[in-house]
Motif scaffolding. Structure first.
Motif, short mmCIF file in Angstrom:
data_model
loop_
_atom_site.label_atom_id
_atom_site.label_comp_id
_atom_site.label_asym_id
_atom_site.label_seq_id
_atom_site.Cartn_x
_atom_site.Cartn_y
_atom_site.Cartn_z
N LYS A 39 0.53 -2.23 -6.94
CA LYS A 39 1.54 -1.20 -6.68
C LYS A 39 0.96 -0.08 -5.82
N ALA A 40 -0.29 0.30 -6.13
CA ALA A 40 -0.95 1.33 -5.34
C ALA A 40 -1.13 0.87 -3.90
N ALA A 41 -1.48 -0.39 -3.72
CA ALA A 41 -1.68 -0.93 -2.37
C ALA A 41 -0.37 -0.92 -1.58
N ARG A 42 0.75 -1.27 -2.24
CA ARG A 42 2.04 -1.24 -1.56
C ARG A 42 2.41 0.19 -1.17
N SER A 43 2.19 1.12 -2.09
CA SER A 43 2.49 2.52 -1.81
C SER A 43 1.66 3.02 -0.65
N ARG A 44 0.40 2.59 -0.61
CA ARG A 44 -0.48 3.02 0.48
C ARG A 44 0.01 2.48 1.83
N ARG A 45 0.42 1.21 1.85
CA ARG A 45 0.91 0.62 3.11
C ARG A 45 2.17 1.36 3.58
N LEU A 46 3.09 1.63 2.66
CA LEU A 46 4.31 2.36 3.00
C LEU A 46 3.96 3.73 3.56
N PHE A 47 3.04 4.39 2.92
CA PHE A 47 2.62 5.71 3.36
C PHE A 47 2.02 5.66 4.77
N ARG A 120 -5.59 4.91 -2.09
CA ARG A 120 -6.11 3.55 -2.00
C ARG A 120 -6.53 3.03 -3.38
N PRO A 121 -6.40 1.75 -3.61
CA PRO A 121 -6.89 1.18 -4.86
C PRO A 121 -8.36 1.50 -5.12
N GLU A 122 -9.14 1.62 -4.04
CA GLU A 122 -10.57 1.92 -4.21
C GLU A 122 -10.79 3.24 -4.93
N LEU A 123 -9.91 4.21 -4.71
CA LEU A 123 -10.07 5.50 -5.37
C LEU A 123 -9.80 5.37 -6.88
N PRO A 337 3.27 14.83 -1.81
CA PRO A 337 4.53 14.08 -1.91
C PRO A 337 4.31 12.73 -2.58
N LEU A 338 5.45 12.05 -2.90
CA LEU A 338 5.42 10.73 -3.52
C LEU A 338 6.16 9.73 -2.64
N PHE A 339 5.80 8.45 -2.82
CA PHE A 339 6.35 7.39 -1.96
C PHE A 339 6.87 6.25 -2.83
N PHE A 340 8.13 5.83 -2.57
CA PHE A 340 8.78 4.80 -3.37
C PHE A 340 9.19 3.64 -2.47
N ASP A 341 9.01 2.42 -2.98
CA ASP A 341 9.27 1.21 -2.19
C ASP A 341 10.67 1.16 -1.62
N ASP A 342 11.68 1.48 -2.43
CA ASP A 342 13.06 1.25 -2.05
C ASP A 342 13.77 2.52 -1.58
N VAL A 343 12.99 3.57 -1.25
CA VAL A 343 13.57 4.83 -0.79
C VAL A 343 12.94 5.18 0.55
N ASP A 344 13.77 5.34 1.57
CA ASP A 344 13.24 5.63 2.90
C ASP A 344 12.65 7.04 2.99
N GLU A 345 13.26 7.98 2.31
CA GLU A 345 12.85 9.37 2.41
C GLU A 345 11.60 9.62 1.57
#
Length: 541
Positions: A39-47, A120-123, A337-345
């Protein structure tokens, strides 16, 4: 959090106060769950996609706080994050203990493992490695406003990840770089947002609050243990604790639980009396011409003896609510800020604001203050010959006047009650800062530190009560009449302090029993005895 024989798995969803306490107490092997890493990796890619698209992101392509209008080139990503950590490593004052700092580490790891912070997952894995290897940041206690989170304390934590600042080793502050080299660990290079994600959250107040809440729940149980012994030695009535008066008449959970605890702790006592016995005794005293006031004392004992379920029950209810609030926060993404998979903003919000924890810790401070008041009032009844059912003044064993008994020991208990009352709410003490960007702040870490202070003071107040109760048992000469739990409590006191036959130095006795309370010794001793004495068909509360 998943508990295995020797491994704690952080998933951002299920961390409990008991888990934080376990991390604080030792060095369990800690890992981050596979799903949390994914999940962290997906959030990082989106970011990173968002940044590459040129979307303005606070603290990534902009300055911080009041300097948000200043744009920062993306090629300065590491410098921007590192400068943030360095500039906010400005905490002062005493350091949190190693246990407290480990609790902060656990709280920050789990908040980031929630998967919305774009680190990042590494952190995440590095934070878990720190817990496993016992690499504990040296964190000053003073400097947080509780919004934007615990910036200063968490900056001192973050500094250790980049090989700067200090860590604790054998209770001493040591340069982080030296410790990392000795373990063959390379410092991290912070990337986009990671400095901000590390320091912009409530994990200092929540980590410390976890330990305070756990300790407070132990303390209210040990206060009930002290109460039970005093009830026995003062030959009080068992009537106020009968279940119907609580479960049927006024069903607050804490009140029900407290009454049940007192019934369990006094089960098997030959000293407690039923209300009918007290009534007959009162009638006999009246026939003998005893003063009416004295008669009423027999029929209805004072509130410090009779209203314990109502008072300590309310303390329990406050702590139950605190536990709920703290555990929600432990499993929350509380940075910005925060980042969500299914939210563009991108979510630019204020989850870093510590108001929920600040309120919970202030409520805890208030509740624990009343616990101390109740304890000191019971001690006073033991020492006042007009209120103690025939015990000598100040529990002097012989030659009153020549000896003062517990007269001096009462003073620190009374002083600490007064001191606790001076520790007012911090959650309403907002002072604007950061160019009025942070114009309403929570002061949540101060609230947690205040609650910790009252918790510590109460251990000494309860210690005086327990010492006085054990002295009263010996003066009565009725140890054989105590309940199993009462006998275990008496023995636990006597393991640290002998009978006061003649005046002696009392400070060491008080401190020894207070330390035993902090370790939970009375909880273990009386709890085991009460459980062993319980009928097989009677469930524990």
């Amino acid at each position: 959090m998943t508990l295995h024989p020797e491994t704690l798995t952080f998933d951002g969803e299920s961390l409990r106060i008991s888990d934080v306490r376990a991390v604080a107490a030792g060095r369990p092997r800690c890992v981050v769950g596979d799903k949390a890493l994914e999940k962290a990796a997906r959030s990082r890619r989106l970011f990173e996609d968002t940044v590459r698209a040129g979307t303005p992101v606070y603290g990534v392509t902009t300055g911080y706080g009041e300097m948000i209008y200043m744009l920062v080139d993306t090629d300065k990503e590491s410098e921007l994050q590192t400068n943030l950590v360095r500039s906010h490593s400005a905490g002062v004052g005493p350091l949190f203990s190693e246990a407290e700092s480990r609790a902060v580490l656990a709280a920050r790891l789990n908040a980031l493992a929630k998967g919305y912070s774009a680190v990042r997952p590494e952190l995440l894995e590095r934070l878990a490695l720190y817990i496993t290897e016992g690499i504990t940041p040296a964190i000053p206690e003073i400097g947080s406003l509780g919004a934007s989170g615990d910036l200063a304390p968490l900056a001192h934590l973050a500094a250790t990840l980049i090989g700067e600042g200090y860590v604790l080793k054998d209770g001493q502050r040591v340069e982080t770089a030296t410790v990392l080299r000795s373990l063959g660990i390379e410092p991290l290079r912070l990337r986009f947002k990671e400095g901000l994600a590390l320091i912009n959250g409530t994990s200092a107040m929540t980590g410390l609050g976890s330990l305070v809440t756990a300790g407070a729940l132990d303390q209210v149980r040990q206060a009930e243990i002290a109460t039970a012994l005093v009830l026995e030695v003062l030959r009080a009535s068992a009537g106020p604790f009968q279940p119907e008066g609580h479960a049927l008449a006024r069903p607050h959970r804490g009140q029900i639980d407290s009454a049940a605890a007192l019934r369990e702790l006094t089960r098997g006592s030959k000293l407690l009396r039923e209300h009918a016995d007290l009534r007959r005794e009162a009638e006999l005293n009246k026939e003998r011409g005893t003063d009416v006031t004295r008669t009423e004392v027999y029929i209805q004992k004072a509130y410090s003896l009779r209203a314990v379920p109502q008072i300590l029950g309310a303390v329990r209810d406050t702590l139950y609510r605190t536990l709920e609030t703290v555990e929600i926060e432990l499993n929350s993404a509380n940075d910005n800020p925060l980042f969500f998979d299914d939210v563009d903003e991108v979510f630019h919000g204020a989850n870093f604001h510590g108001q929920p924890i600040a309120f919970a810790m202030d409520y805890t401070t208030i509740a624990l203050t009343q616990l101390g008041v109740l304890s000191e009032r019971r001690t006073n009844r033991l020492l006042n010959r007009h209120l103690s059912d025939g015990l000598p003044e100040f529990l002097v064993a012989g030659d009153p006047g020549l000896h003062s008994g517990f007269a001096g020991a009462q003073y620190p208990a009374t002083a600490l009650v007064a001191e606790n009352r001076t520790i007012g709410p911090a959650s309403t003490q907002s002072v604007p800062s950061n160019g009025d960007n942070q114009d309403v702040v929570s002061m949540g870490l101060i609230s947690a530190r205040n609650a910790r202070r009252v918790l510590s003071n109460n251990n000494r107040i309860l210690a005086v009560e327990l010492l006085a109760a054990a002295q009263a048992v010996d003066i009565r000469g009725r140890r054989d009449g105590l309940s199993p739990a009462g006998a275990a409590t008496y023995a636990a006191v006597r393991a640290h302090a002998p009978f006061l036959e003649r005046d002696r130095w009392m400070s060491d006795d008080i401190e020894a029993v207070a330390a035993a309370l902090e370790r939970g010794e009375f909880l273990a001793a009386a709890g085991a005895a009460a459980a062993a004495a319980a009928p097989a068909d009677v469930p524990e509360s």
